[in-house]
Write a protein that holds these residues in place. Structure first.
Motif: not given
Length: 98
Positions: A11-40
């Protein structure tokens, strides 16, 4: 190695919330064992549509991530923001050119 591609539409009104959540989580996702690369990525014309590309060593690594508390926490915040069912593909990388 294989690639996981996920298409998400928000939903367009939720895009900023999604982007904020991704920003907070992206390094933890990338650091997960077995993850070699992550892009949005964001669609150029349908700006409420996003794609994640992640590279995983094995399908078992991705499955461990999908069963983890990290994923469940991220998903519980992301899922209510969608305006369409997400789509996902697991593909084998056959070639890569620099």
């Amino acid at each position: 190695m294989f690639v996981r591609i996920v298409k998400m539409s928000f939903e367009p009104k939720h895009i900023d919330e999604f982007l904020s959540n991704f920003e907070l989580s992206k390094h933890n996702i990338r650091a997960f064992d077995g993850c070699e690369f992550l892009e949005l990525y964001r669609d150029k014309h349908n700006t409420n549509v996003f794609f994640t590309y992640s590279y995983w060593n094995t399908e078992a690594d991705l499955e461990r991530y999908r069963q983890s508390s990290l994923f469940k926490g991220i998903w519980s915040k992301t899922k209510p923001l969608f305006n369409a069912k997400p789509e996902a593909w697991s593909v084998d990388k056959l070639a890569s050119l620099d």
